[in-house]
Design a protein around this motif. Structure first.
Motif, PDB file in Angstrom:
ATOM      1  N   TRP A 294       0.837  -1.205   0.000  1.00  0.00           N
ATOM      2  CA  TRP A 294       0.000   0.000   0.000  1.00  0.00           C
ATOM      3  C   TRP A 294       0.869   1.251   0.000  1.00  0.00           C
ATOM      4  CZ3 TRP A 294      -0.398   4.060   3.468  1.00  0.00           C
ATOM      5  CH2 TRP A 294      -1.475   4.925   3.283  1.00  0.00           C
ATOM      6  N   LEU A 295       1.901   1.277   0.838  1.00  0.00           N
ATOM      7  CA  LEU A 295       2.770   2.452   0.912  1.00  0.00           C
ATOM      8  C   LEU A 295       3.628   2.583  -0.333  1.00  0.00           C
ATOM      9  CD1 LEU A 295       3.424   4.693   2.968  1.00  0.00           C
ATOM     10  CD2 LEU A 295       5.338   3.298   3.746  1.00  0.00           C
ATOM     11  N   ARG A 297       2.854   2.187  -3.344  1.00  0.00           N
ATOM     12  CA  ARG A 297       2.137   2.862  -4.434  1.00  0.00           C
ATOM     13  C   ARG A 297       1.901   4.332  -4.153  1.00  0.00           C
ATOM     14  NH1 ARG A 297      -1.022  -1.897  -3.770  1.00  0.00           N
ATOM     15  NH2 ARG A 297      -2.627  -0.637  -2.744  1.00  0.00           N
ATOM     16  N   ARG A 298       2.220   4.805  -2.957  1.00  0.00           N
ATOM     17  CA  ARG A 298       1.851   6.168  -2.576  1.00  0.00           C
ATOM     18  C   ARG A 298       3.029   7.043  -2.173  1.00  0.00           C
ATOM     19  NH1 ARG A 298      -2.187   2.795  -1.693  1.00  0.00           N
ATOM     20  NH2 ARG A 298      -4.363   3.493  -1.915  1.00  0.00           N
TER      21      ARG A 298
END
Length: 405
Positions: A294-295, A297-298
């Motif tokens: 998740w992190l 991609r951000r």
């Protein structure tokens, strides 16, 4: 095609062996694997659920949490008493560096003998590395000492250039001692690993030593097909997890009793209550360390693969310690024995366990040359900037510039 759960149990075990036999990294000729990213207990049980149904949550959460509580309390005791032991008149080096070296040395051993701990319990591995080593060492107190040297809070009779040299001496000496102790621990761990393989483990002809096939045996335990299906190391680490649960629960109950019945030890016993809180916060922040899909991609590409969770824990703990350092002047909090005990407990317990040098050193050694240099530099500069903004501005504008606690 039949579902996996309906196939014969022997087929499931065979497919499990094929799945887990894919190596995660290469093994050197000495039998010691090259550095590998740590596997969490949750990841292991998620993979196991494919073959054994849903793994009960209590099988990994309670042992891990209570192991962290137990070992973080032990880490606080070791750090506080090591600091007091080596604090004397005209000491050659500041006392905190000994706690940093001990924690990094134990971390180095654990990095090379992780399979030994995993064979008994994944919770034990987490408790020793994250709980014990992370609590023996502290990043925030190290940065506070560097700040005090950079800005000459003791009002020494020397120039600003000498202030800069003093701050750099604290930073460089601690980093050198921590990295040296980590490498020394790795060397000792390699020898312990070989001894464990040779003397304590038996294998069939042609098979690798048990600790060298840790990636082909999930959790390092033996799995078998019995009445309850294939289970992973249940016969190896069930007793260890039960012992961790009992000891962790006993420590939680004993700490408040010691605070109430032993007033002379409250400077340490209150820290034992707050230390596990900082350790658990750091443990949760570590979930943002790689790999984190998740992190990933951000965040910018330059930050992918960086241990952002450890960075956030070290910076957050340093900010809290800067605020505590101001409160210890007695301006915002009325000085008393109780308030001084609590503030010291927050500094030694919560901040000391929230921040860590052992994990920080292990991550610096694992990253590439440029990325490790950038990670270490940004961590130090960021914490020093917050100390300057919080403590520097306050002591520059306040009439009180010394601690009364």
């Amino acid at each position: 095609m039949q579902e996996l759960s309906r196939e014969p149990r022997t087929v499931q075990v065979k497919e499990l062996e094929e799945l887990l036999s894919e190596p995660r990294d290469e093994v050197v000729t000495t039998g010691v694997p090259v550095e590998e990213p740590p596997r969490t207990v949750q990841e292991a049980y998620t993979e196991a659920e494919r073959f054994r149904g849903r793994a009960p949550r209590y099988l990994y959460m309670e042992p891990v949490v209570l192991a962290l509580v137990l070992f973080s309390m032990a880490g606080v005791l070791i750090r506080v008493h090591l600091t007091r032991l080596f604090a004397y008149d005209r000491q050659p080096v500041y006392a905190l560096v000994w706690a940093q070296m001990v924690g990094c040395f134990v971390m180095g051993i654990c990095m090379r003998t992780k399979g030994v701990l995993l064979r008994f319990s994944p919770a034990l591995n987490t408790g020793v590395t994250t709980g014990l080593c992370g609590s023996i060492t502290t990043f925030s107190s190290w940065q506070l000492l560097a700040y005090q040297q950079f800005f000459n809070t003791d009002r020494g009779a020397h120039t600003r250039f000498k202030n800069f040299l003093g701050g750099m001496s604290v930073l460089a000496s601690t980093m050198a001692c921590a990295m040296g102790a980590l490498r020394l621990g790795q060397m000792a761990g390699e020898e312990l690993r070989l001894l464990f393989n040779y003397y304590l483990c038996t294998t069939k002809p042609g098979e690798p030593a048990p600790l060298d096939r840790i990636n082909t045996k999930l959790l390092g335990g033996s799995y078998y097909a019995g009445d309850h299906g294939a289970w992973f190391g249940w016969d190896r680490w069930r007793t260890t997890d039960l012992a961790l649960i009992v000891a962790g629960a006993a420590s939680v109950v004993a700490a408040p009793i010691v605070v109430a019945l032993a007033p002379g030890t409250r400077s340490v016993s209150i820290a034992l209550l707050l230390g596990p809180v900082g350790t658990l916060v750091r443990w949760r922040l570590a979930s943002f360390n790689p790999p984190h899909s998740w992190l990933k991609r951000r965040v910018p590409a330059a930050l992918v693969g960086m241990p952002l969770g450890t960075f956030a824990a070290n910076v957050l703990g340093s900010i809290v310690l800067a605020v505590v350092h101001i409160l210890q002047t007695g301006v915002f909090v009325v000085p008393s024995v109780a308030s001084c005990y609590v503030l010291a407990a927050v500094a030694d317990g919560f901040c000391g366990c929230l921040t860590t040098v052992s994990t920080f050193s292990a991550e610096v050694s694992a990253l590439g040359r440029r990325r490790s240099l950038a990670y270490a530099s940004v961590s130090v500069v960021a914490t020093q900037a917050f100390f300057l903004l919080i403590c520097g501005i306050y002591f520059k504008t306040s009439t009180v510039d010394y601690a009364v606690c």
